[in-house]
Design a protein around this motif. Sequence first.
Motif, PDB file in Angstrom:
ATOM      1  N   LEU A   1       0.805  -1.148  -0.342  1.00 23.62           N
ATOM      2  CA  LEU A   1      -0.095   0.010  -0.094  1.00 23.62           C
ATOM      3  C   LEU A   1       0.964   1.226   0.117  1.00 23.62           C
ATOM      4  O   LEU A   1       0.420   1.920  -0.798  1.00 23.62           O
ATOM      5  CB  LEU A   1      -0.704  -0.188   1.073  1.00 23.62           C
ATOM      6  CG  LEU A   1      -2.010  -1.234   0.975  1.00 23.62           C
ATOM      7  CD1 LEU A   1      -2.953  -1.044   2.779  1.00 23.62           C
ATOM      8  CD2 LEU A   1      -2.902  -0.948  -0.121  1.00 23.62           C
TER       9      LEU A   1
ATOM     10  N   ALA B   1       0.636   4.062  -2.808  1.00 23.54           N
ATOM     11  CA  ALA B   1       0.491   5.156  -2.720  1.00 23.54           C
ATOM     12  C   ALA B   1       1.834   6.232  -2.945  1.00 23.54           C
ATOM     13  O   ALA B   1       1.535   7.504  -4.409  1.00 23.54           O
ATOM     14  CB  ALA B   1       0.168   5.748  -1.403  1.00 23.54           C
TER      15      ALA B   1
ATOM     16  N   VAL C   1       0.275  14.063   4.598  1.00 24.51           N
ATOM     17  CA  VAL C   1       1.495  13.098   2.971  1.00 24.51           C
ATOM     18  C   VAL C   1       1.465  13.896   2.414  1.00 24.51           C
ATOM     19  O   VAL C   1       2.372  14.087   1.558  1.00 24.51           O
ATOM     20  CB  VAL C   1      -0.153  12.163   2.740  1.00 24.51           C
ATOM     21  CG1 VAL C   1       0.368  11.811   1.269  1.00 24.51           C
ATOM     22  CG2 VAL C   1      -0.761  11.037   3.071  1.00 24.51           C
TER      23      VAL C   1
ATOM     24  N   ASP D   1       5.226  13.445   1.615  1.00 28.73           N
ATOM     25  CA  ASP D   1       5.383  12.772  -0.071  1.00 28.73           C
ATOM     26  C   ASP D   1       5.288  13.742  -1.465  1.00 28.73           C
ATOM     27  O   ASP D   1       5.935  13.570  -2.492  1.00 28.73           O
ATOM     28  CB  ASP D   1       4.323  11.902   0.011  1.00 28.73           C
ATOM     29  CG  ASP D   1       5.062  10.771   0.727  1.00 28.73           C
ATOM     30  OD1 ASP D   1       6.051  10.923   1.408  1.00 28.73           O
ATOM     31  OD2 ASP D   1       3.710   9.657   1.140  1.00 28.73           O
TER      32      ASP D   1
ATOM     33  N   LYS E   1       5.898  11.044  11.249  1.00 26.17           N
ATOM     34  CA  LYS E   1       5.784   9.789  10.919  1.00 26.17           C
ATOM     35  C   LYS E   1       5.386   8.787  10.317  1.00 26.17           C
ATOM     36  O   LYS E   1       3.817   8.122   9.541  1.00 26.17           O
ATOM     37  CB  LYS E   1       6.988   9.208  10.980  1.00 26.17           C
ATOM     38  CG  LYS E   1       7.825   8.103  10.317  1.00 26.17           C
ATOM     39  CD  LYS E   1       8.595   7.400  11.398  1.00 26.17           C
ATOM     40  CE  LYS E   1       9.607   7.925  11.526  1.00 26.17           C
ATOM     41  NZ  LYS E   1      11.355   7.685  11.596  1.00 26.17           N
TER      42      LYS E   1
ATOM     43  N   ARG F   1       1.314   9.338  10.426  1.00 29.09           N
ATOM     44  CA  ARG F   1       0.220  10.180   9.812  1.00 29.09           C
ATOM     45  C   ARG F   1       0.162   9.848   8.162  1.00 29.09           C
ATOM     46  O   ARG F   1      -0.415   9.637   7.619  1.00 29.09           O
ATOM     47  CB  ARG F   1       0.249  11.522  10.411  1.00 29.09           C
ATOM     48  CG  ARG F   1      -0.544  11.875  11.393  1.00 29.09           C
ATOM     49  CD  ARG F   1      -0.732  13.839  11.734  1.00 29.09           C
ATOM     50  NE  ARG F   1      -1.096  13.539  12.773  1.00 29.09           N
ATOM     51  CZ  ARG F   1      -1.187  14.771  13.218  1.00 29.09           C
ATOM     52  NH1 ARG F   1      -1.461  15.651  12.626  1.00 29.09           N
ATOM     53  NH2 ARG F   1      -1.870  15.103  14.837  1.00 29.09           N
ATOM     54  N   VAL F   2       2.262  10.256   8.226  1.00 29.76           N
ATOM     55  CA  VAL F   2       1.900   9.466   6.512  1.00 29.76           C
ATOM     56  C   VAL F   2       2.092   8.311   6.224  1.00 29.76           C
ATOM     57  O   VAL F   2       1.437   7.736   5.132  1.00 29.76           O
ATOM     58  CB  VAL F   2       3.946  10.427   6.361  1.00 29.76           C
ATOM     59  CG1 VAL F   2       4.353   9.698   5.267  1.00 29.76           C
ATOM     60  CG2 VAL F   2       3.529  11.545   6.364  1.00 29.76           C
ATOM     61  N   PHE F   3       2.349   7.455   7.104  1.00 33.10           N
ATOM     62  CA  PHE F   3       2.223   5.982   7.137  1.00 33.10           C
ATOM     63  C   PHE F   3       1.015   5.691   7.135  1.00 33.10           C
ATOM     64  O   PHE F   3       0.450   4.572   6.161  1.00 33.10           O
ATOM     65  CB  PHE F   3       3.020   5.497   8.424  1.00 33.10           C
ATOM     66  CG  PHE F   3       2.869   3.762   8.413  1.00 33.10           C
ATOM     67  CD1 PHE F   3       3.906   2.896   7.209  1.00 33.10           C
ATOM     68  CD2 PHE F   3       2.147   2.819   9.059  1.00 33.10           C
ATOM     69  CE1 PHE F   3       4.051   1.438   6.916  1.00 33.10           C
ATOM     70  CE2 PHE F   3       1.801   1.636   8.723  1.00 33.10           C
ATOM     71  CZ  PHE F   3       2.690   1.090   8.546  1.00 33.10           C
TER      72      PHE F   3
ATOM     73  N   ARG G   1      -0.738   7.515   3.809  1.00 29.41           N
ATOM     74  CA  ARG G   1      -0.510   6.386   2.878  1.00 29.41           C
ATOM     75  C   ARG G   1      -1.233   5.215   2.342  1.00 29.41           C
ATOM     76  O   ARG G   1      -2.100   4.682   1.141  1.00 29.41           O
ATOM     77  CB  ARG G   1       0.965   6.528   2.439  1.00 29.41           C
ATOM     78  CG  ARG G   1       2.062   7.255   2.261  1.00 29.41           C
ATOM     79  CD  ARG G   1       3.648   6.238   2.416  1.00 29.41           C
ATOM     80  NE  ARG G   1       4.677   7.757   2.629  1.00 29.41           N
ATOM     81  CZ  ARG G   1       5.842   7.080   2.752  1.00 29.41           C
ATOM     82  NH1 ARG G   1       6.423   5.867   3.103  1.00 29.41           N
ATOM     83  NH2 ARG G   1       7.152   8.226   2.161  1.00 29.41           N
ATOM     84  N   LYS G   2      -1.299   4.609   3.316  1.00 30.94           N
ATOM     85  CA  LYS G   2      -2.346   3.385   2.877  1.00 30.94           C
ATOM     86  C   LYS G   2      -3.858   3.751   2.616  1.00 30.94           C
ATOM     87  O   LYS G   2      -4.323   3.068   2.246  1.00 30.94           O
ATOM     88  CB  LYS G   2      -2.214   2.541   4.512  1.00 30.94           C
ATOM     89  CG  LYS G   2      -0.834   1.926   5.028  1.00 30.94           C
ATOM     90  CD  LYS G   2      -1.168   0.641   6.774  1.00 30.94           C
ATOM     91  CE  LYS G   2      -1.914   0.297   6.871  1.00 30.94           C
ATOM     92  NZ  LYS G   2      -1.501  -0.221   7.921  1.00 30.94           N
TER      93      LYS G   2
ATOM     94  N   LEU H   1      -4.541   6.486   1.592  1.00 28.10           N
ATOM     95  CA  LEU H   1      -5.085   6.719   0.090  1.00 28.10           C
ATOM     96  C   LEU H   1      -4.300   5.923  -0.743  1.00 28.10           C
ATOM     97  O   LEU H   1      -5.281   5.903  -1.605  1.00 28.10           O
ATOM     98  CB  LEU H   1      -3.914   7.389  -0.042  1.00 28.10           C
ATOM     99  CG  LEU H   1      -2.902   8.902  -1.192  1.00 28.10           C
ATOM    100  CD1 LEU H   1      -4.480   9.512  -1.212  1.00 28.10           C
ATOM    101  CD2 LEU H   1      -2.108   9.054  -1.193  1.00 28.10           C
ATOM    102  N   ALA H   2      -3.888   4.956  -0.481  1.00 27.79           N
ATOM    103  CA  ALA H   2      -3.855   3.416  -1.453  1.00 27.79           C
ATOM    104  C   ALA H   2      -5.160   3.102  -1.851  1.00 27.79           C
ATOM    105  O   ALA H   2      -5.390   2.657  -2.647  1.00 27.79           O
ATOM    106  CB  ALA H   2      -2.497   2.750  -1.214  1.00 27.79           C
ATOM    107  N   SER H   3      -5.665   2.813  -0.784  1.00 27.95           N
ATOM    108  CA  SER H   3      -6.944   1.495  -0.257  1.00 27.95           C
ATOM    109  C   SER H   3      -7.991   2.649  -0.948  1.00 27.95           C
ATOM    110  O   SER H   3      -8.487   2.237  -2.186  1.00 27.95           O
ATOM    111  CB  SER H   3      -7.365   2.176   1.048  1.00 27.95           C
ATOM    112  OG  SER H   3      -6.708   0.656   1.935  1.00 27.95           O
TER     113      SER H   3
END
Lengths: 282, 193
Positions: free
Chosen positions: A41, A45, B138, B142, B163, B165-167, B170-171, B173-175
């Motif tokens: 994931l 992203a 993010v 990023d 860190k 919050r970014v981690f 990202r998860k 966001l990808a979902s």
Amino acid sequence: MHKHDHDLIMALAEGTLPDAEAAAAERSIAGCAECRDDLALNRMALEAMAAAPAPQLNDIERASLRRVVWESVDHAPETVRPTVLQPRRFRPWMAAAAVAAVFLSIVVAGPVLNNLGGSDDAATVAADVTTTEAARSLGEHATAESADSDLEEVAPETTTTPAAEAPAADSGGAVEDLSADGQLFSLRDLGDIDVSDESLDLDTLNQLRVNPEFSRGVEVEVVLPQCYEAAVADLAPDDEVRPWFVGVLFDDEVVGIRYVVDGEPVLALLDFDTCEVVFQLQ
Amino acid sequence: MTDRAALDVELIDRYLAGDRSAFNELMAAHEDRVFAICLRMLRDRSAALDATQETFLTVFRKADRYQAKAAFSTWLYRVAVNTCYDQLRRAKRHQAAEIPEGYDPADTSARDDFDAADVRPDIEAALQQLSDEFRSAVVLVDLEGLSLERAGEILGVPVGTVKSRVFRGRKLLASHLGNLRPPPRPHRDETNA
């Protein structure tokens, strides 16, 4: 998942590890399905964001932006009106102003927040904090000796800075009223308030309010949880944080927070835009 | 201190000394970055332009409060992020007051995709699904490429919080990206079936 795993997965996804370390890291998470999912994931992203172009102003937007801002700069007079907020220079009258700001904000914001369940919200926000510089800076401020300064001696602050007289982007607060002839409240009447007094309630504060019309124009619903974080982030775990009010005063500029350090109550006012501490009272 | 940071400090000093052209230089140097942050936080170009304008007006009003212990750009971005938070809250309050009963909030993710011309619509839509706190982390780390430390300074939170919050951002966001993408087209055989 442990924090260590987050760091490892983020580094793997970002491709910042040397090859050998990356290979070892891949092996170390091979047996962890959740870790593999997290890595996938994170990579997905990052790839998607890397493909997104950086936004830029177009010519029309840039011209519009510069015109509005530059006109404000160009039309700013050299001499500015007095302002209650000054950067990190403690003066006795500031203490009184700060106390007044806090209490008037409580008077204004309290009922609204109570209706909205604001205390719970604030507590939730405060519980999400840990460490940074801001609260350390609180200790650098002078302690208020007394809040009953002779306010008649408050002279208008002037500066040659071209910055300060710009029109507020979203005016609606009461800063002009504070410095005008017809003050909406008397700082003297608020000068005896004891920051540590646990028994203060809204009724009491309302009685102290000189002009009941003060709440007009003050926007009380805007809260800035990030300012809570900035203010209390560096407190020790044992220090108690009691958000006292979440409110806005003086052109949306101030957020007030009360907390207890080593058993001593502290009241801080933070600049709304920058979250910098502008006052501290103990 | 980088050359840019040193120059910014010099420009602020000049501005505070009365040289108004120095502010123009500061603005020209940072306006695109501030706009990018605001657009990614707010999605809408018009709102982002307003927030950018408000950010610079605030900085211009409060320039005398800047202390060079942090980079000027860090201070500027903090004002920008706070301005965006403020706009988002106002918008949410306004929206909450106007939402009719039965309104489906999921519909908002598809709105204005074509207005957000500078950001890929799926990324843009997915970003808007994140909470403000996750999105700001993010965006700064990023998308704007800032270090965790600088993002922490800007957001007023510790590096560990950034860190995390970014981690998590990202998860999420990808979902959301996965959910936003159209389902794969059915195989011809399935279509014909």
